[in-house]
Design a protein around this motif. Structure first.
Motif, short mmCIF file in Angstrom:
data_model
loop_
_atom_site.label_atom_id
_atom_site.label_comp_id
_atom_site.label_asym_id
_atom_site.label_seq_id
_atom_site.Cartn_x
_atom_site.Cartn_y
_atom_site.Cartn_z
N VAL A 40 0.87 -1.17 0.00
CA VAL A 40 0.00 0.00 0.00
C VAL A 40 0.91 1.23 0.00
O VAL A 40 1.82 1.33 0.81
CB VAL A 40 -0.91 0.03 1.24
CG1 VAL A 40 -1.79 1.28 1.23
CG2 VAL A 40 -1.76 -1.24 1.31
N CYS A 41 0.66 2.14 -0.94
CA CYS A 41 1.50 3.33 -1.07
C CYS A 41 0.75 4.53 -0.53
O CYS A 41 -0.49 4.55 -0.51
CB CYS A 41 1.84 3.55 -2.54
SG CYS A 41 2.87 4.98 -2.84
N GLY A 42 1.50 5.56 -0.10
CA GLY A 42 0.88 6.81 0.29
C GLY A 42 -0.06 7.34 -0.79
O GLY A 42 -1.10 7.93 -0.50
N GLY A 63 -3.05 0.04 -6.51
CA GLY A 63 -1.88 -0.80 -6.26
C GLY A 63 -0.83 -0.78 -7.37
O GLY A 63 -1.12 -1.16 -8.50
N HIS A 64 0.36 -0.30 -7.03
CA HIS A 64 1.45 -0.29 -8.03
C HIS A 64 2.75 -0.86 -7.48
O HIS A 64 3.77 -0.82 -8.14
CB HIS A 64 1.68 1.14 -8.54
CG HIS A 64 2.08 2.09 -7.44
ND1 HIS A 64 1.16 2.86 -6.77
CD2 HIS A 64 3.27 2.34 -6.88
CE1 HIS A 64 1.80 3.57 -5.85
NE2 HIS A 64 3.08 3.27 -5.87
N GLU A 65 2.71 -1.39 -6.23
CA GLU A 65 3.94 -1.98 -5.66
C GLU A 65 3.69 -3.47 -5.55
O GLU A 65 3.08 -3.93 -4.59
CB GLU A 65 4.19 -1.38 -4.27
CG GLU A 65 4.31 0.13 -4.29
CD GLU A 65 4.45 0.75 -2.90
OE1 GLU A 65 4.40 0.01 -1.90
OE2 GLU A 65 4.61 1.97 -2.84
N PHE A 66 4.13 -4.24 -6.57
CA PHE A 66 3.70 -5.64 -6.59
C PHE A 66 4.70 -6.58 -7.25
O PHE A 66 5.56 -6.17 -8.01
CB PHE A 66 2.34 -5.77 -7.28
CG PHE A 66 2.31 -5.30 -8.72
CD1 PHE A 66 2.21 -3.95 -9.01
CD2 PHE A 66 2.37 -6.21 -9.77
CE1 PHE A 66 2.16 -3.51 -10.33
CE2 PHE A 66 2.33 -5.78 -11.10
CZ PHE A 66 2.22 -4.43 -11.37
N THR A 149 10.03 -3.40 -3.82
CA THR A 149 11.10 -2.89 -4.69
C THR A 149 10.80 -1.46 -5.15
O THR A 149 11.69 -0.61 -5.18
CB THR A 149 11.29 -3.80 -5.93
OG1 THR A 149 11.48 -5.14 -5.49
CG2 THR A 149 12.49 -3.37 -6.74
N GLU A 150 9.53 -1.21 -5.49
CA GLU A 150 9.19 0.11 -6.06
C GLU A 150 9.53 1.28 -5.13
O GLU A 150 10.26 2.20 -5.53
CB GLU A 150 7.72 0.13 -6.49
CG GLU A 150 7.37 1.29 -7.41
CD GLU A 150 6.93 2.56 -6.72
OE1 GLU A 150 6.99 3.63 -7.34
OE2 GLU A 150 6.54 2.51 -5.55
N PRO A 151 9.04 1.30 -3.87
CA PRO A 151 9.43 2.43 -3.01
C PRO A 151 10.94 2.49 -2.76
O PRO A 151 11.49 3.58 -2.58
CB PRO A 151 8.65 2.19 -1.71
CG PRO A 151 8.19 0.77 -1.76
CD PRO A 151 8.05 0.42 -3.20
ZN LIG Z 1 4.42 3.80 -4.30
#
Ligand SMILES: [Zn+2]
Length: 341
Positions: A40-42, A63-66, A149-151
């Motif tokens: 879950v991203c800000g 959702g984009h961190e997966f 990985t994304e953040p």
């Molecule tokens: Zn993010």
């Protein structure tokens, strides 16, 4: 067969709910990914609270961190097969012919659309991903870690590519959120002497900075910044979600020092930037990430130089998205992770 998805369906505050959606059909250059975990991203929280400043293509799966496993391959995809364990970059739609894309800076292409706001994201069982977004992860690396990985790439870009930290530099991180914590961890890897600054309300989140070997300061960091020769910190990484913290950064940074600003907020500034000039400061914005950053960050996580588990406050099934969102929104934990069902 339909699958539950966390859907952001309108511009109004609170417009997020579970909806049953079809398995997506893929194009010739896509793969279908079975999502294992999604962070879950800000920005997911901002869309839920409707205090975001970007255009959302409603209704959209958040959702984009997966990360997950490939279950279907498009006709023109080469180099990937069913069962491959992967994580995905976020730039789902880009103009391949834009001058920025051609330089590898597709993250800065103005027509870029990302998962979770421009196209359907990963808070569901299956997500359609262009194969150019994929990165392989080693078999020993868990998806619970790999999905972050994304953040880490956001932080790596802010600290390594857009700031230049030398061993022994005093580095101040403003903001104890996911990006602030990961910036702190990476600044430590660069050899910095690092402190993380937050507000009294951030106490429990701030305590995680100690696990990365960083100092923790609640409130005013000027005493720490002025330790040593009294001139200020070599580098400030501003990871607070507001513009106004730039003022603090300009106070804490030493003459000829640098500020990397990765946290943002739409409020206007209301102060003079004379200190920027007078102190000869290098102020650098930092946005997103690209392919070489992803490859490097995966090796840092897989090699255990970067431990993302310190920031994970819990893993919830996507149907319990609300609790996962609320805990993060209240600042009780740094990062929530979801698992599709
Ligand atoms: Zn993010």
């Amino acid at each position: 067969m339909k699958f539950p998805a966390v859907v952001n369906y309108a511009r109004e505050k609170g417009s997020v709910e579970i909806r049953e959606i079809e398995k997506p059909s893929i194009g010739e250059e896509d793969v279908l990914l079975e999502v294992a975990n999604v962070g879950v991203c800000g920005s997911d929280l901002h869309q839920w609270m409707a205090d975001h400043s970007w255009t959302v293509n409603y209704p959209v799966v958040l959702g984009h961190e997966f990360g997950g496993q490939i279950t279907e391959i498009g006709k023109r995809v080469s180099g990937w097969k069913e069962g491959d364990r992967v994580v995905s970059e976020t730039a789902a739609v880009i103009d391949m012919n834009s001058p920025l894309s051609r330089r590898g800076l597709y993250n800065l292409d103005p027509t870029r659309k990302g998962f979770g706001y421009g196209v359907n994201g990963a808070m569901t069982r299956f997500v359609k991903v262009p194969s150019r977004c994929l990165h392989r992860i080693p078999s020993h690396l868990s998806f619970e870690s790999a999905c972050l990985t994304e953040p880490c790439c956001v932080a790596y870009n802010a600290v390594v590519e857009n700031a230049h930290i030398k061993p022994g530099d005093r580095v101040i991180i403003l903001g104890p959120g996911t990006i602030g914590m990961l910036c702190a961890a990476i600044a430590k890897l660069c050899g910095g002497d690092v402190c993380v600054v937050g507000l009294p309300a951030d106490k429990s989140r701030l305590s995680i900075a100690a696990k990365y070997g960083c100092e923790i300061i609640t409130g005013d960091a000027s005493a720490w910044a002025m330790e040593g020769d009294g001139l200020g910190a070599d580098c400030i990484i501003d990871a607070a979600g507001t513009s106004a913290t730039l003022r603090i950064a300009l106070e804490l940074v030493r003459p000829n020092g640098q500020i990397s600003k990765v946290g943002w907020g739409p409020q206007p500034l209301n102060f003079s930037l004379d200190a920027l000039v007078q102190k000869n400061i290098r102020l650098q914005g930092s946005f997103s990430h690209n392919w070489p950053i992803w490859e490097r960050v995966i090796s840092l996580i897989a090699g255990e130089q970067l431990n993302v588990q310190h920031i994970v406050g819990g893993i919830w099934p996507i149907t319990e998205w609300q609790e996962a969102f609320e805990k993060m929104h209240r600042g009780e934990i740094v990062k929530s992770v979801l698992k599709p069902i």
